[in-house]
Design an enzyme around this catalytic site. Sequence first.
Site, PDB file in Angstrom:
ATOM      1  N   PRO A 230       0.868  -1.183   0.000  1.00  3.65           N
ATOM      2  CG  PRO A 230       0.044  -1.018   2.174  1.00  3.65           C
ATOM      3  CD  PRO A 230       1.001  -1.801   1.322  1.00  3.65           C
ATOM      4  CG  ASP A 406       5.345  -0.785   2.662  1.00  4.59           C
ATOM      5  OD1 ASP A 406       4.154  -0.695   3.005  1.00  4.59           O
ATOM      6  OD2 ASP A 406       5.951  -1.871   2.557  1.00  4.59           O
ATOM      7  CG  HIS A 407       0.285   4.247   4.537  1.00  3.05           C
ATOM      8  ND1 HIS A 407       0.739   4.713   5.755  1.00  3.05           N
ATOM      9  CD2 HIS A 407      -0.779   5.034   4.227  1.00  3.05           C
ATOM     10  CE1 HIS A 407      -0.025   5.705   6.167  1.00  3.05           C
ATOM     11  NE2 HIS A 407      -0.960   5.922   5.258  1.00  3.05           N
ATOM     12  NE  ARG A 408       3.355  -3.602   3.531  1.00  6.35           N
ATOM     13  CZ  ARG A 408       4.012  -4.614   3.001  1.00  6.35           C
ATOM     14  NH1 ARG A 408       3.543  -5.847   3.114  1.00  6.35           N
ATOM     15  NH2 ARG A 408       5.132  -4.424   2.340  1.00  6.35           N
ATOM     16  CB  ILE A 410       6.397   5.268   6.249  1.00  9.28           C
ATOM     17  CG1 ILE A 410       7.682   4.501   5.866  1.00  9.28           C
ATOM     18  CG2 ILE A 410       6.642   6.740   6.528  1.00  9.28           C
ATOM     19  CD1 ILE A 410       8.823   4.610   6.821  1.00  9.28           C
TER      20      ILE A 410
END
Length: 434
Positions: A230, A406-408, A410
């Site tokens: 994501p 990577d939103h997982r 950051i």
Amino acid sequence: MALLIEIKVPDVGNVADIDVVDVLVKPGDQIKLEQTLAVLETDKASMDLPSSATGTVQEIFIKPGDKVSEGTLIATVLTGSDEVADSKPEPVIEQAAKPVEKAPEPIIAQGHAVASKVETRSESLPQVINSSVPGQIAHATPAVRLFARELGVDIHKINTGSGRKSRILKEDVKNFVKKIMAEGASPVGSGIPAMPAVDFSQFGEIEEQQLSKIKKLTGKNLSRVWLNLPMVTYHDEVDITEMEAFRNALNAEKSKDDIKITGLIFIIKALTAAMVQFPQFNASLSVDGEKLLLKKYFNMGIAVDTPNGLVVPVLRNVDRKGINELSVELAEKSNKARLGKLMPADMQGGCITISSLGGIGGTAFTPIVNAPEVAILGVTRAKMQPVWNGKEFIPRLMLPLDLTYDHRVIDGAEGARFMAALKQYLGDIRRLLL
Ligand code: CAO
């Protein structure tokens, strides 16, 4: 002498209301002994009804969706007297199949032979008729279909089975998955329908061109990242007027043969400093997504455009190298890349990547993270802009930056803070000494 044979549903062991799944012949068809006429199915068994005679189908009395029981008339077949089966055909037993306890007997109805083949399965899934290849009908047993479903495989995509009469066997499903995995695509997972093939030549002249090996590999890798991560891209711009003045001053001191310092080298140093401050940007997520693996070294990938496609050589230990050393190394590696001479080791071990399109143009873009790294910095063309200083507009050189993460790993706020730190370093490079 010609005989009209009536073919009926045989004794299938006290089961009534059996579903007709498919009828494989039509009036006028020439059929052979043992040719499957129809496929029936109960919640525990799938059955082929083979013909007990060679001849011409006169009439069909069932259609898919009908329910039949022992004795239901299936078809009439006109045949010569010597073309009627006089022995019981062998049942078709496939892998994972359990034969019925009571073997089906040939039924003699009104003096004509009717034979049956029965397969019983413990699973309750219906039998699959694979009709994806026109003119070719392949079957899969409920057990195989269940197996395919468990793996998420659409059985209709397996064109031919290696079993008898092209039946799809477990082995065919396994081979299909192996092939798809080797090609790097997901057989299942995403559930994304494949793009339809279009014949473009119907609209005008076309030419086919093979993709380079690098382009094919990059394409697969980018698709994998796109589907797994994501990603968020955060855009900002930084005032590099002072940095540019310093860079020009340094380059003015260089002789004609020296390698010039490009803005990218300062970006490498500033990005390294920001990673020291925010260690989660110098990390990878463990495969199970449970842990963050923090790196104590600083290697930076630089996307380089080459005639064969995009490659990413890695500059090692950038935290320990100065501006001049990095300039020489970047020039060497990007030349090597353009000549196609990079070794695999030259492209391994990166912690973060910079993709700079500044030499070409642009105002912003959304680079794709070079996973398992967790972030990538995109750079587009710096341009002079009027900036308000509280009293007046003054011309400043503004550099657009695009940070995809990577939103997982950051959070949005972390991404914004990281960018703010990066801007501080680039806006006043003296801070790199602190
Ligand atoms: N703004 C304005 N000018 C810029 C600039 C920027 N952000 N970045 C570079 N330039 C200028 C340079 O100063 C140089 O100008 P001069 O010729 O006047 O000195 C010119 O553009 C060409 O620079 P360069 O591209 O050769 O050098 P670089 O160090 O900036 O970049 C490299 C090196 C290897 C990254 C680059 O050549 C390259 O291949 N870029 C393409 C990368 C790419 O394809 N990315 C796409 C990835 S998609 O995810």
